[in-house]
Design a protein around this motif. Structure first.
Motif, PDB file in Angstrom:
ATOM      1  N   GLY B  33      47.302  59.922  59.146  1.00  0.00           N
ATOM      2  CA  GLY B  33      46.128  59.886  60.011  1.00  0.00           C
ATOM      3  C   GLY B  33      45.863  58.475  60.497  1.00  0.00           C
ATOM      4  O   GLY B  33      46.760  57.805  61.001  1.00  0.00           O
ATOM      5  N   GLY B  34      44.619  58.030  60.315  1.00  0.00           N
ATOM      6  CA  GLY B  34      44.231  56.698  60.794  1.00  0.00           C
ATOM      7  C   GLY B  34      45.062  55.610  60.146  1.00  0.00           C
ATOM      8  O   GLY B  34      45.746  54.831  60.821  1.00  0.00           O
ATOM      9  N   LEU B  35      45.030  55.554  58.826  1.00  0.00           N
ATOM     10  CA  LEU B  35      45.791  54.525  58.099  1.00  0.00           C
ATOM     11  C   LEU B  35      47.291  54.762  58.209  1.00  0.00           C
ATOM     12  O   LEU B  35      48.058  53.852  58.525  1.00  0.00           O
ATOM     13  N   GLY B  36      47.708  55.986  57.922  1.00  0.00           N
ATOM     14  CA  GLY B  36      49.137  56.296  57.826  1.00  0.00           C
ATOM     15  C   GLY B  36      49.875  56.073  59.134  1.00  0.00           C
ATOM     16  O   GLY B  36      51.022  55.624  59.138  1.00  0.00           O
ATOM     17  N   ALA B 121      47.834  56.709  52.153  1.00  0.00           N
ATOM     18  CA  ALA B 121      47.006  56.762  53.357  1.00  0.00           C
ATOM     19  C   ALA B 121      46.242  58.089  53.343  1.00  0.00           C
ATOM     20  O   ALA B 121      46.018  58.714  54.374  1.00  0.00           O
ATOM     21  N   LEU B 122      45.876  58.508  52.140  1.00  0.00           N
ATOM     22  CA  LEU B 122      45.174  59.778  51.949  1.00  0.00           C
ATOM     23  C   LEU B 122      43.708  59.640  52.337  1.00  0.00           C
ATOM     24  O   LEU B 122      43.191  58.531  52.506  1.00  0.00           O
ATOM     25  N   ASP B 123      43.035  60.774  52.442  1.00  0.00           N
ATOM     26  CA  ASP B 123      41.596  60.709  52.746  1.00  0.00           C
ATOM     27  C   ASP B 123      40.767  61.370  51.648  1.00  0.00           C
ATOM     28  O   ASP B 123      39.648  61.808  51.885  1.00  0.00           O
ATOM     29  N   SER B 124      41.334  61.424  50.446  1.00  0.00           N
ATOM     30  CA  SER B 124      40.610  62.013  49.324  1.00  0.00           C
ATOM     31  C   SER B 124      40.777  61.116  48.110  1.00  0.00           C
ATOM     32  O   SER B 124      41.884  60.705  47.773  1.00  0.00           O
ATOM     33  N   ALA B 145      45.005  52.146  49.932  1.00  0.00           N
ATOM     34  CA  ALA B 145      43.966  51.666  50.853  1.00  0.00           C
ATOM     35  C   ALA B 145      43.040  52.821  51.184  1.00  0.00           C
ATOM     36  O   ALA B 145      43.441  53.989  51.153  1.00  0.00           O
ATOM     37  N   SER B 146      41.785  52.485  51.483  1.00  0.00           N
ATOM     38  CA  SER B 146      40.821  53.503  51.886  1.00  0.00           C
ATOM     39  C   SER B 146      39.839  52.865  52.872  1.00  0.00           C
ATOM     40  O   SER B 146      39.639  51.651  52.861  1.00  0.00           O
ATOM     41  N   ILE B 147      39.252  53.716  53.698  1.00  0.00           N
ATOM     42  CA  ILE B 147      38.356  53.213  54.744  1.00  0.00           C
ATOM     43  C   ILE B 147      37.123  54.096  54.878  1.00  0.00           C
ATOM     44  O   ILE B 147      37.143  55.279  54.533  1.00  0.00           O
ATOM     45  N   ASN B 181      35.160  56.916  60.897  1.00  0.00           N
ATOM     46  CA  ASN B 181      36.185  55.873  60.905  1.00  0.00           C
ATOM     47  C   ASN B 181      36.434  55.425  62.336  1.00  0.00           C
ATOM     48  O   ASN B 181      37.056  56.142  63.104  1.00  0.00           O
TER      49      ASN B 181
END
Lengths: 74, 228
Positions: B33-36, B121-124, B145-147, B181
């Motif tokens: 997604g965003g990070l990945g 680059a997960l979102d959980s 990393a997380s955002i 985000n």
């Protein structure tokens, strides 16, 4: 006793970045959270002087409390 | 097309030997997604030889604000396939393997076979903790990393460390649900992740082991915290 409170990320919204507070002897982290309207379950990381703590940890004069919300997006 | 000069501007940041290490390495990116997306883009451009992209989602309109692989023309496409198509046009020398599915603990050995490094680059937050466990069982380094909104966190967890479970093990719903985000936060945190990932691949010491960088783009403060 004087304790420095540092807030991070979204916890700063409508509050502050860093403040010193006068607290009664024997105060714990929970006593700091209440007037800030932060619930213990909203906290991902709680540090006292850079070491892991939680809402029940007792604060001492000169301590620095740092609070971080959960940041989980990707 | 002659592309001998492709990595010319990597010097002298990266030596020929470093470039060879990158070319013979495989990095798995969990979440596209965003990070990945940005992580994959930068690792492909810098010359990592093989990338494994893992994501079970398709692109949707709300991804356009920040996900580099999303365009108005590919809405509805699998994220990993959109990424593969873009990266192929960026660097056709990179071998891209795509996995249209979600990371799960029992899939680890299959997903990370022949992988040298994993980028989270997960979102959980829960899935990140599982990912750290799987990486360590397989003796793999992890850049996490997380955002959320203006904010982010990034660090490195090597086998035997528990940085991710310490950071993400408690707290309820992440604040990204309320703060969203924006475009710049994933780009910054992805770049920081790639810098640490490249160090690990070429054999340099990562800077954020037993630590994390707390990134605040609203105040432009980057603060390092130790995980004791």
């Amino acid at each position: 006793m004087r304790v420095t409170i540092k807030l991070f990320a979204t916890f700063r919204d409508g509050r502050f970045k860093v403040e010193e507070r006068d607290l009664p002897e024997g105060s714990c982290v929970f006593n700091v959270l209440q007037p800030l309207s932060i619930k213990p379950e909203e906290i991902a990381i709680c540090f006292i002087n850079g070491k892991d703590a939680n809402e029940n940890s007792v604060l001492k004069d000169g301590d620095t409390l740092a609070l971080f919300p959960p940041v989980g997006g990707g | 097309m002659k592309l001998e000069g492709r990595y010319g501007r990597n010097k002298k940041t990266l030596s020929d030997e470093d470039q060879l290490k990158l070319a013979t390495s495989c990095v798995a990116i969990v979440g596209c997604g965003g990070l990945g997306g940005y992580i994959a883009e930068e690792l492909a451009r810098i010359g990592v030889g093989r990338l494994v992209l893992i994501d079970g989602d398709r692109l949707e309109v709300s991804n356009l604000n920040r996900q580099i692989m999303a365009t108005e023309l590919n809405i509805g496409q699998w994220k990993v396939e959109a990424a593969r198509d873009r990266l192929h046009s960026v660097n056709s020398e990179v071998n891209i393997e795509v996995v249209r599915g979600w990371f799960e603990e029992d899939k680890g050995p299959e997903l990370f076979q022949n992988v040298d490094l994993v980028c989270d680059a997960l979102d959980s937050r829960e899935a990140r903790v599982v990912l750290e466990r799987v990486c360590h069982e397989m003796n793999l380094p992890l850049v996490f990393a997380s955002i959320a909104g203006w904010f982010g966190q990034i660090g490195v967890s090597l086998p035997g460390d528990f940085s991710v479970s310490r950071l993400f093990g408690r707290g309820e719903q992440g604040v990204e649900k309320a703060w969203g985000n924006p475009a710049f936060t994933p780009a910054v945190l992805a770049s920081l992740s790639v810098a640490e990932a490249v160090k690990l691949v070429v054999g340099l010491k990562p800077s954020l082991r037993h630590a994390w960088l707390q990134v605040d783009l609203l105040t432009m403060e980057f603060e390092r915290f130790e995980i004791l």
